[in-house]
Design a protein around this motif. Structure first.
Motif, PDB file in Angstrom:
ATOM      1  N   GLY A  15       0.751  -0.974   0.027  1.00 25.37           N
ATOM      2  CA  GLY A  15      -0.120   0.221  -0.168  1.00 25.37           C
ATOM      3  C   GLY A  15       0.928   1.177  -0.068  1.00 25.37           C
ATOM      4  O   GLY A  15       2.066   1.142   0.330  1.00 25.37           O
ATOM      5  N   THR A  16       0.275   2.401  -0.377  1.00 19.07           N
ATOM      6  CA  THR A  16       1.099   3.580  -0.460  1.00 19.07           C
ATOM      7  C   THR A  16       1.417   3.973   0.995  1.00 19.07           C
ATOM      8  O   THR A  16       2.648   4.540   1.319  1.00 19.07           O
ATOM      9  CB  THR A  16       0.398   4.733  -1.084  1.00 19.07           C
ATOM     10  N   SER A  17       0.596   3.807   1.673  1.00 19.87           N
ATOM     11  CA  SER A  17       0.926   4.068   3.419  1.00 19.87           C
ATOM     12  C   SER A  17       0.298   2.924   4.201  1.00 19.87           C
ATOM     13  O   SER A  17      -0.591   2.392   3.848  1.00 19.87           O
ATOM     14  CB  SER A  17       0.425   5.452   3.782  1.00 19.87           C
ATOM     15  N   GLY A  18       0.988   3.003   5.494  1.00 20.09           N
ATOM     16  CA  GLY A  18       0.436   2.090   6.430  1.00 20.09           C
ATOM     17  C   GLY A  18       0.979   0.622   6.560  1.00 20.09           C
ATOM     18  O   GLY A  18       0.779   0.074   7.467  1.00 20.09           O
ATOM     19  N   LYS A  19       1.961   0.489   5.620  1.00 23.93           N
ATOM     20  CA  LYS A  19       2.332  -1.165   5.823  1.00 23.93           C
ATOM     21  C   LYS A  19       3.323  -1.335   6.751  1.00 23.93           C
ATOM     22  O   LYS A  19       3.236  -2.463   7.309  1.00 23.93           O
ATOM     23  CB  LYS A  19       3.171  -1.316   4.151  1.00 23.93           C
ATOM     24  N   SER A  20       4.121  -0.302   7.091  1.00 23.49           N
ATOM     25  CA  SER A  20       4.967  -0.567   8.250  1.00 23.49           C
ATOM     26  C   SER A  20       3.999  -1.067   9.383  1.00 23.49           C
ATOM     27  O   SER A  20       4.245  -1.922  10.460  1.00 23.49           O
ATOM     28  CB  SER A  20       5.919   0.709   8.679  1.00 23.49           C
ATOM     29  N   THR A  21       3.257  -0.303   9.865  1.00 20.77           N
ATOM     30  CA  THR A  21       2.307  -0.418  11.188  1.00 20.77           C
ATOM     31  C   THR A  21       1.365  -1.757  10.946  1.00 20.77           C
ATOM     32  O   THR A  21       1.306  -2.677  11.889  1.00 20.77           O
ATOM     33  CB  THR A  21       1.177   0.811  11.200  1.00 20.77           C
ATOM     34  N   THR A 133     -12.395  -8.197   1.156  1.00 13.86           N
ATOM     35  CA  THR A 133     -12.444  -6.646   1.317  1.00 13.86           C
ATOM     36  C   THR A 133     -12.773  -6.386   2.486  1.00 13.86           C
ATOM     37  O   THR A 133     -13.454  -7.138   3.414  1.00 13.86           O
ATOM     38  CB  THR A 133     -13.407  -6.110   0.540  1.00 13.86           C
ATOM     39  N   PHE A 134     -11.900  -5.140   3.114  1.00 15.14           N
ATOM     40  CA  PHE A 134     -12.425  -4.511   4.360  1.00 15.14           C
ATOM     41  C   PHE A 134     -12.813  -2.960   4.119  1.00 15.14           C
ATOM     42  O   PHE A 134     -12.408  -2.503   3.039  1.00 15.14           O
ATOM     43  CB  PHE A 134     -11.177  -4.541   5.215  1.00 15.14           C
ATOM     44  N   SER A 135     -13.226  -2.488   4.870  1.00 11.12           N
ATOM     45  CA  SER A 135     -13.789  -0.898   4.810  1.00 11.12           C
ATOM     46  C   SER A 135     -14.319  -0.383   6.036  1.00 11.12           C
ATOM     47  O   SER A 135     -14.605  -1.119   6.828  1.00 11.12           O
ATOM     48  CB  SER A 135     -14.931  -0.790   3.528  1.00 11.12           C
ATOM     49  N   ILE A 136     -14.590   1.011   6.093  1.00  9.48           N
ATOM     50  CA  ILE A 136     -15.113   1.482   7.010  1.00  9.48           C
ATOM     51  C   ILE A 136     -16.524   1.924   6.290  1.00  9.48           C
ATOM     52  O   ILE A 136     -17.496   2.302   6.936  1.00  9.48           O
ATOM     53  CB  ILE A 136     -14.264   2.968   7.818  1.00  9.48           C
ATOM     54  N   ASP A 137     -16.514   2.603   5.233  1.00  9.57           N
ATOM     55  CA  ASP A 137     -17.621   3.412   4.501  1.00  9.57           C
ATOM     56  C   ASP A 137     -18.372   2.385   3.508  1.00  9.57           C
ATOM     57  O   ASP A 137     -19.560   1.982   3.741  1.00  9.57           O
ATOM     58  CB  ASP A 137     -17.208   4.534   3.824  1.00  9.57           C
ATOM     59  N   ASN A 138     -17.792   1.588   2.391  1.00  8.26           N
ATOM     60  CA  ASN A 138     -18.331   0.984   1.581  1.00  8.26           C
ATOM     61  C   ASN A 138     -18.673  -0.353   2.211  1.00  8.26           C
ATOM     62  O   ASN A 138     -18.081  -0.917   2.920  1.00  8.26           O
ATOM     63  CB  ASN A 138     -17.511   1.087   0.277  1.00  8.26           C
ATOM     64  N   LEU A 139     -19.557  -1.001   1.517  1.00  6.00           N
ATOM     65  CA  LEU A 139     -19.964  -2.373   1.827  1.00  6.00           C
ATOM     66  C   LEU A 139     -18.588  -3.489   1.672  1.00  6.00           C
ATOM     67  O   LEU A 139     -17.922  -3.198   0.452  1.00  6.00           O
ATOM     68  CB  LEU A 139     -21.330  -3.043   0.748  1.00  6.00           C
ATOM     69  N   SER A 140     -18.413  -4.448   2.462  1.00  3.65           N
ATOM     70  CA  SER A 140     -17.196  -5.081   2.231  1.00  3.65           C
ATOM     71  C   SER A 140     -17.418  -6.366   3.269  1.00  3.65           C
ATOM     72  O   SER A 140     -18.315  -6.309   3.925  1.00  3.65           O
ATOM     73  CB  SER A 140     -15.940  -4.458   2.749  1.00  3.65           C
ATOM     74  N   GLY A 141     -16.635  -7.369   3.148  1.00  2.00           N
ATOM     75  CA  GLY A 141     -16.595  -8.656   4.111  1.00  2.00           C
ATOM     76  C   GLY A 141     -16.431  -8.080   5.374  1.00  2.00           C
ATOM     77  O   GLY A 141     -16.680  -8.902   6.448  1.00  2.00           O
ATOM     78  N   TYR A 142     -15.669  -7.116   5.676  1.00  2.00           N
ATOM     79  CA  TYR A 142     -15.247  -6.713   7.113  1.00  2.00           C
ATOM     80  C   TYR A 142     -15.245  -5.347   7.080  1.00  2.00           C
ATOM     81  O   TYR A 142     -14.329  -4.606   7.112  1.00  2.00           O
ATOM     82  CB  TYR A 142     -13.701  -7.164   7.259  1.00  2.00           C
ATOM     83  N   ARG A 143     -16.536  -4.760   7.510  1.00  2.00           N
ATOM     84  CA  ARG A 143     -16.872  -3.410   7.693  1.00  2.00           C
ATOM     85  C   ARG A 143     -17.434  -3.358   9.159  1.00  2.00           C
ATOM     86  O   ARG A 143     -18.272  -3.899   9.547  1.00  2.00           O
ATOM     87  CB  ARG A 143     -17.750  -2.832   6.583  1.00  2.00           C
ATOM     88  N   PRO A 144     -16.947  -2.483   9.960  1.00  2.00           N
ATOM     89  CA  PRO A 144     -17.471  -2.343  11.405  1.00  2.00           C
ATOM     90  C   PRO A 144     -18.942  -1.878  11.287  1.00  2.00           C
ATOM     91  O   PRO A 144     -19.410  -1.143  10.478  1.00  2.00           O
ATOM     92  CB  PRO A 144     -16.540  -1.386  11.874  1.00  2.00           C
ATOM     93  N   ASP A 145     -19.690  -2.629  12.185  1.00  2.00           N
ATOM     94  CA  ASP A 145     -21.089  -2.015  12.645  1.00  2.00           C
ATOM     95  C   ASP A 145     -21.093  -0.649  13.238  1.00  2.00           C
ATOM     96  O   ASP A 145     -21.969   0.056  12.877  1.00  2.00           O
ATOM     97  CB  ASP A 145     -21.768  -3.124  13.309  1.00  2.00           C
ATOM     98  N   TYR A 174      -8.378   1.244   9.720  1.00  3.04           N
ATOM     99  CA  TYR A 174      -7.987   0.504   8.524  1.00  3.04           C
ATOM    100  C   TYR A 174      -6.849  -0.579   8.827  1.00  3.04           C
ATOM    101  O   TYR A 174      -7.121  -1.769   8.013  1.00  3.04           O
ATOM    102  CB  TYR A 174      -7.603   1.200   7.268  1.00  3.04           C
ATOM    103  N   ASN A 175      -5.846  -0.223   9.073  1.00  2.81           N
ATOM    104  CA  ASN A 175      -4.783  -1.087   9.244  1.00  2.81           C
ATOM    105  C   ASN A 175      -5.220  -2.394  10.234  1.00  2.81           C
ATOM    106  O   ASN A 175      -4.928  -3.620   9.830  1.00  2.81           O
ATOM    107  CB  ASN A 175      -3.703  -0.366  10.076  1.00  2.81           C
ATOM    108  N   ALA A 176      -5.753  -2.009  11.215  1.00  3.55           N
ATOM    109  CA  ALA A 176      -6.473  -3.186  12.065  1.00  3.55           C
ATOM    110  C   ALA A 176      -7.427  -4.160  11.257  1.00  3.55           C
ATOM    111  O   ALA A 176      -7.187  -5.369  11.235  1.00  3.55           O
ATOM    112  CB  ALA A 176      -7.271  -2.813  13.295  1.00  3.55           C
ATOM    113  N   LEU A 177      -8.379  -3.581  10.567  1.00  2.00           N
ATOM    114  CA  LEU A 177      -9.355  -4.256   9.656  1.00  2.00           C
ATOM    115  C   LEU A 177      -8.612  -5.074   8.792  1.00  2.00           C
ATOM    116  O   LEU A 177      -9.144  -6.280   8.493  1.00  2.00           O
ATOM    117  CB  LEU A 177     -10.323  -3.429   9.052  1.00  2.00           C
ATOM    118  N   SER A 178      -7.652  -4.888   8.337  1.00  2.00           N
ATOM    119  CA  SER A 178      -6.885  -5.504   7.093  1.00  2.00           C
ATOM    120  C   SER A 178      -6.360  -6.877   7.998  1.00  2.00           C
ATOM    121  O   SER A 178      -6.212  -7.967   7.287  1.00  2.00           O
ATOM    122  CB  SER A 178      -6.036  -4.854   6.492  1.00  2.00           C
TER     123      SER A 178
END
Length: 214
Positions: A15-21, A133-145, A174-178
């Motif tokens: 990913g462009t950012s977040g991969k170290s974390t 898929t994971f997400s915060i906004d769009n539909l995905s397999g791992y989107r928080p309620d 996002y990092n945690a959801l992945s």
């Protein structure tokens, strides 16, 4: 690094950012879940630090290896991981089109599951029908309620399981959801993940808390 990955069941985080974390978080969670990962990353994980280890690697007893797969030098197209995670696609070391082309090759080279951020349109344009898929906004397999952002932590509920992330902000969510998506897809129950997630304190030089007033 490409040669090393060929000897393991590799999980490559990009990913462009977040991969170290994210790579550090995933290796940490796997270690706490007794999955005995190997790890080579660009960020230092506090739990992995010792007199002879700055925290950016771990030698485990399993055949799984978590790596940070950076696109900056173009070598990401040479990886052939079992699993890949891509967090986002944006302008950074290369143009978006160049990075998208590299990510497309990276996805095609992945042997098993590909885990993508469904809130990133550029990534979804590259996604195959079998992508996780994971997400915060769009539909995905791992989107928080539900999501509640605090000053230093984030609480959320996913598929009926309550999680606490001891890091602030949308991007760390996002990092945690992945990580949760990968672990869940490979057989770890959500409640087990939730039990160890709060213990992850982040990566060195990433939102470290040095002083807190009364």
């Amino acid at each position: 690094l490409v040669e090393i990955t060929e000897s393991f069941d590799t999980i490559a985080v990009s990913g462009t950012s977040g991969k170290s974390t994210t790579s550090g978080m995933l290796a940490f969670l796997m270690e706490r879940l007794s999955l005995e990962p190997n790890f080579i990353g660009g960020g230092r994980v506090g739990r992995f630090r010792s007199d002879n280890n700055p925290g950016n690697w771990r030698a485990g007893d399993s055949d799984r290896l978590v790596i940070e797969a950076c696109e900056s030098d173009g070598t990401i197209v040479n990886y052939r991981p079992q699993y890949s995670i891509i967090l986002n696609l944006a302008l950074d070391h290369h143009s978006i089109d160049e990075t998208a082309e590299m990510f497309g090759t990276f996805i095609r080279n992945s042997h098993e599951k590909v885990i993508l951020n469904a809130d990133d349109k550029g990534l979804m344009d590259l996604a195959g029908k079998d992508a996780v898929t994971f997400s915060i906004d769009n539909l995905s397999g791992y989107r928080p309620d539900t999501v509640e952002y605090g000053p230093f932590s984030t609480d959320f509920t996913l598929h009926g399981t309550k999680f606490t992330l001891s890091l602030p902000g949308r991007y760390n969510l996002y990092n945690a959801l992945s990580c949760i998506a990968f672990l869940s897809e490979t057989g770890t129950p959500l409640d087990a993940i939730a039990g160890v997630l709060p213990e992850f304190g982040g990566i060195a030089k990433r939102l470290e808390l040095h002083l807190k007033g009364a």
